[in-house]
Design an enzyme around this catalytic site. Structure first.
Site, PDB file in Angstrom:
ATOM      1  N   CYS A 130      35.123 -19.498  16.332  1.00 41.20           N
ATOM      2  CA  CYS A 130      34.621 -20.547  15.435  1.00 41.20           C
ATOM      3  C   CYS A 130      35.732 -21.488  14.960  1.00 41.20           C
ATOM      4  O   CYS A 130      35.453 -22.509  14.334  1.00 41.20           O
ATOM      5  CB  CYS A 130      33.911 -19.917  14.246  1.00 41.20           C
ATOM      6  SG  CYS A 130      32.537 -18.869  14.747  1.00 41.20           S
TER       7      CYS A 130
ATOM      8  N   HIS B  78      33.348 -25.269   9.076  1.00 40.79           N
ATOM      9  CA  HIS B  78      32.548 -24.534  10.055  1.00 40.79           C
ATOM     10  C   HIS B  78      31.278 -24.064   9.344  1.00 40.79           C
ATOM     11  O   HIS B  78      31.328 -23.483   8.260  1.00 40.79           O
ATOM     12  CB  HIS B  78      33.350 -23.345  10.584  1.00 40.79           C
ATOM     13  CG  HIS B  78      32.526 -22.339  11.300  1.00 40.79           C
ATOM     14  ND1 HIS B  78      31.649 -22.699  12.289  1.00 40.79           N
ATOM     15  CD2 HIS B  78      32.424 -20.993  11.164  1.00 40.79           C
ATOM     16  CE1 HIS B  78      31.028 -21.604  12.731  1.00 40.79           C
ATOM     17  NE2 HIS B  78      31.483 -20.564  12.067  1.00 40.79           N
TER      18      HIS B  78
ATOM     19  N   ASN C 139      24.695 -21.019  12.683  1.00 41.39           N
ATOM     20  CA  ASN C 139      26.116 -21.008  13.023  1.00 41.39           C
ATOM     21  C   ASN C 139      26.257 -21.220  14.532  1.00 41.39           C
ATOM     22  O   ASN C 139      25.926 -20.331  15.303  1.00 41.39           O
ATOM     23  CB  ASN C 139      26.699 -19.663  12.578  1.00 41.39           C
ATOM     24  CG  ASN C 139      28.163 -19.484  12.957  1.00 41.39           C
ATOM     25  OD1 ASN C 139      28.702 -20.229  13.767  1.00 41.39           O
ATOM     26  ND2 ASN C 139      28.785 -18.467  12.387  1.00 41.39           N
TER      27      ASN C 139
HETATM   28  O1  UT7 Z   1      31.285 -17.706  12.405  1.00 43.99           O
HETATM   29  C1  UT7 Z   1      31.946 -16.531  12.117  1.00 43.99           C
HETATM   30  C2  UT7 Z   1      32.055 -16.363  10.697  1.00 43.99           C
HETATM   31  N1  UT7 Z   1      31.032 -15.467  10.202  1.00 43.99           N
HETATM   32  C3  UT7 Z   1      30.709 -15.529   8.941  1.00 43.99           C
HETATM   33  O2  UT7 Z   1      31.205 -16.359   8.241  1.00 43.99           O
HETATM   34  C4  UT7 Z   1      29.771 -14.505   8.364  1.00 43.99           C
HETATM   35  C5  UT7 Z   1      30.245 -14.103   7.010  1.00 43.99           C
HETATM   36  N2  UT7 Z   1      29.362 -13.181   6.340  1.00 43.99           N
HETATM   37  C6  UT7 Z   1      28.180 -13.578   5.834  1.00 43.99           C
HETATM   38  O3  UT7 Z   1      27.810 -14.722   5.914  1.00 43.99           O
HETATM   39  C7  UT7 Z   1      27.349 -12.556   5.065  1.00 43.99           C
HETATM   40  O4  UT7 Z   1      28.111 -11.396   4.891  1.00 43.99           O
HETATM   41  C8  UT7 Z   1      26.022 -12.191   5.783  1.00 43.99           C
HETATM   42  C9  UT7 Z   1      25.075 -13.381   5.718  1.00 43.99           C
HETATM   43  C10 UT7 Z   1      26.295 -11.825   7.235  1.00 43.99           C
HETATM   44  C11 UT7 Z   1      25.379 -11.009   5.079  1.00 43.99           C
HETATM   45  O5  UT7 Z   1      25.152 -11.314   3.722  1.00 43.99           O
HETATM   46  P1  UT7 Z   1      25.527 -10.235   2.582  1.00 43.99           P
HETATM   47  O6  UT7 Z   1      25.124 -10.833   1.315  1.00 43.99           O
HETATM   48  O7  UT7 Z   1      26.978  -9.879   2.768  1.00 43.99           O
HETATM   49  O8  UT7 Z   1      24.562  -9.040   2.943  1.00 43.99           O
HETATM   50  P2  UT7 Z   1      24.949  -7.515   3.260  1.00 43.99           P
HETATM   51  O9  UT7 Z   1      25.561  -7.415   4.609  1.00 43.99           O
HETATM   52  O10 UT7 Z   1      25.682  -6.949   2.095  1.00 43.99           O
HETATM   53  O11 UT7 Z   1      23.527  -6.874   3.300  1.00 43.99           O
HETATM   54  C12 UT7 Z   1      22.737  -6.732   2.104  1.00 43.99           C
HETATM   55  C13 UT7 Z   1      21.462  -6.015   2.451  1.00 43.99           C
HETATM   56  C14 UT7 Z   1      21.674  -4.724   3.243  1.00 43.99           C
HETATM   57  O12 UT7 Z   1      20.721  -3.786   2.810  1.00 43.99           O
HETATM   58  P3  UT7 Z   1      21.149  -2.618   1.791  1.00 43.99           P
HETATM   59  O13 UT7 Z   1      22.220  -1.857   2.505  1.00 43.99           O
HETATM   60  O14 UT7 Z   1      21.629  -3.311   0.562  1.00 43.99           O
HETATM   61  O15 UT7 Z   1      19.873  -1.875   1.622  1.00 43.99           O
HETATM   62  C15 UT7 Z   1      21.379  -5.126   4.672  1.00 43.99           C
HETATM   63  O16 UT7 Z   1      20.911  -4.044   5.435  1.00 43.99           O
HETATM   64  O17 UT7 Z   1      20.660  -6.854   3.286  1.00 43.99           O
HETATM   65  C16 UT7 Z   1      20.282  -6.137   4.471  1.00 43.99           C
HETATM   66  N3  UT7 Z   1      20.189  -7.097   5.562  1.00 43.99           N
HETATM   67  C17 UT7 Z   1      19.067  -7.798   5.815  1.00 43.99           C
HETATM   68  N4  UT7 Z   1      17.844  -7.801   5.234  1.00 43.99           N
HETATM   69  C18 UT7 Z   1      16.931  -8.650   5.718  1.00 43.99           C
HETATM   70  C19 UT7 Z   1      21.154  -7.484   6.442  1.00 43.99           C
HETATM   71  N5  UT7 Z   1      20.666  -8.425   7.272  1.00 43.99           N
HETATM   72  C20 UT7 Z   1      19.369  -8.627   6.904  1.00 43.99           C
HETATM   73  C21 UT7 Z   1      18.378  -9.510   7.379  1.00 43.99           C
HETATM   74  N6  UT7 Z   1      17.173  -9.478   6.750  1.00 43.99           N
HETATM   75  N7  UT7 Z   1      18.572 -10.366   8.388  1.00 43.99           N
END
Ligand code: UT7
Length: 330
Positions: A114, A255, A285
């Site tokens: 990216c 990005h 993205n």
């Molecule tokens: O281009 C490369 C650069 N990449 C990035 O910049 C990505 C950076 N990271 C992010 O943008 C965020 O970390 C994400 C959008 C990927 C995730 O957001 P988050 O607020 O960090 O969520 P999380 O991973 O802490 O997940 C929270 C909850 C989890 O459930 P529990 O464990 O709290 O019960 C996940 O299992 O959300 C759940 N979850 C989802 N639920 C519904 C994860 N993905 C999904 C989904 N739909 N798609």
């Protein structure tokens, strides 16, 4: 003696026709429009069809960029394709060179995930600053839909496909005002599209490994943490090198990974919302393509105008991150 300054004189972009919105995606994995929009800001993404190719998308973005720069493909000296998803592992830049009829241009791929567009911008600039080349086409393009696990809701909701391109030209005044690039391979394991192989005995005592690339894996929390910390830092470094203060910046062009990252970076840098370019609601993205697509849209919408000062910052796998500050046009 050639001009050794750099100007970005044209832009273009191309997106596949098929659109997939959050609601429809929730039929595939256990997710919801509400979760995706509140956690990421993404509403829909474009997906390449089986008949699309990376070089086709990149060629159409490039054709626009070349036309808007007012040159022809025959004028190009160099083509750099920033991508992690070439049609061919040996590279796709030469295919684009052939499609465009850019017979004079040398062409190669550059891989920095990216951050690829920003790394490519700085790479292109070095060739111009040394006087080696005058007209450079830089493309950022990715088709990550071919490499995500469509059963993994933590990653498949995030990505989309597309291509963006710019033309850089030698110019009397230097419009690339400052940059800073970084890598940290100790955090490589946070975001991967890894090759996985199994051992094969070719002949007695001669073993090799063959396999295939595995779908994207990401530790979202760590990458998020990395981005909101490193991106403001690297922008500050680029500003310092450009001898500019933050209030002299017209546009923050990050990005397009996550709206929360855009908001957090803008807040840390004290950049007002109206200066933040965001189109990730529509495209998700798109990796190396996200900055040039957003740039091209903002130029065509008349938001970015001649002489505007833009800070662009890419970040992602590697881990890699970088920022470049430039003024639009000659
Ligand atoms: O281009 C490369 C650069 N990449 C990035 O910049 C990505 C950076 N990271 C992010 O943008 C965020 O970390 C994400 C959008 C990927 C995730 O957001 P988050 O607020 O960090 O969520 P999380 O991973 O802490 O997940 C929270 C909850 C989890 O459930 P529990 O464990 O709290 O019960 C996940 O299992 O959300 C759940 N979850 C989802 N639920 C519904 C994860 N993905 C999904 C989904 N739909 N798609």
């Amino acid at each position: 003696m050639h001009n050794l300054g750099i100007a970005i004189t044209g832009s273009g972009s191309a997106l596949p026709a098929t659109s997939l919105d959050n609601q429809t995606l929730s039929r595939l994995v256990e997710t919801s429009d509400e979760w995706i929009t509140t956690r990421t800001g993404i509403c829909q993404r474009r997906l390449a069809s089986p008949t699309d190719s990376l070089s086709m998308l990149a060629t159409s973005a490039s054709t626009q960029a070349i036309a808007s720069a007012g040159i022809t493909a025959a004028d190009l000296d160099l083509i750099i394709l920033a991508t992690s998803t070439p049609d061919d592992l040996f590279g796709s830049a030469c295919k684009i060179q052939a499609n465009l009829g850019a017979t004079k241009a040398v062409a190669f791929d550059l891989t920095a995930a990216c951050s690829g567009f920003v790394f490519g911008l700085v790479t292109a600039a070095q060739y111009i600053r040394t006087g080696a080349y005058q007209n450079v086409l830089l493309i950022g393009a990715d088709i990550l839909s071919r490499w995500v696990d469509w059963q993994d809701r933590r990653t498949c909701v995030l990505f989309g496909d597309g291509a963006g391109a710019v033309v850089l030209q030698a110019n009397e005044s230097d419009r690339l005002l400052g940059f800073s690039l970084h890598s940290d391979g100790t955090q490589n394991h946070y975001l991967n599209l890894a090759y996985q192989a199994s051992d094969q005995e070719l002949l007695p005592d001669i073993n090799i490994a063959q396999g295939t690339y595995q779908p994207i894996t990401m530790n979202g929390k760590e990458v998020y943490r990395f981005a909101v910390q490193r991106v403001p830092e690297v922008i500050d470094k680029a500003l310092f090198k450009a001898n500019l203060s933050i209030d002299q910046i017209d546009w923050l062009l990050l990005h397009q990974a996550n709206q929360r990252i855009l908001d957090a970076v803008a807040q840390r840098l004290n950049i007002p919302q109206h200066k933040v370019i965001s189109n990730l609601a529509n495209y998700g993205n798109t990796s190396a393509a996200s900055i040039p697509i957003a740039l091209d849209e903002a130029v065509r919408q008349g938001k970015i105008q001649l002489n505007d000062t833009i800070v662009a910052s890419g970040f992602g796998a590697g881990l890699t991150w970088g920022a470049a500050i430039f003024q639009w046009g000659r």
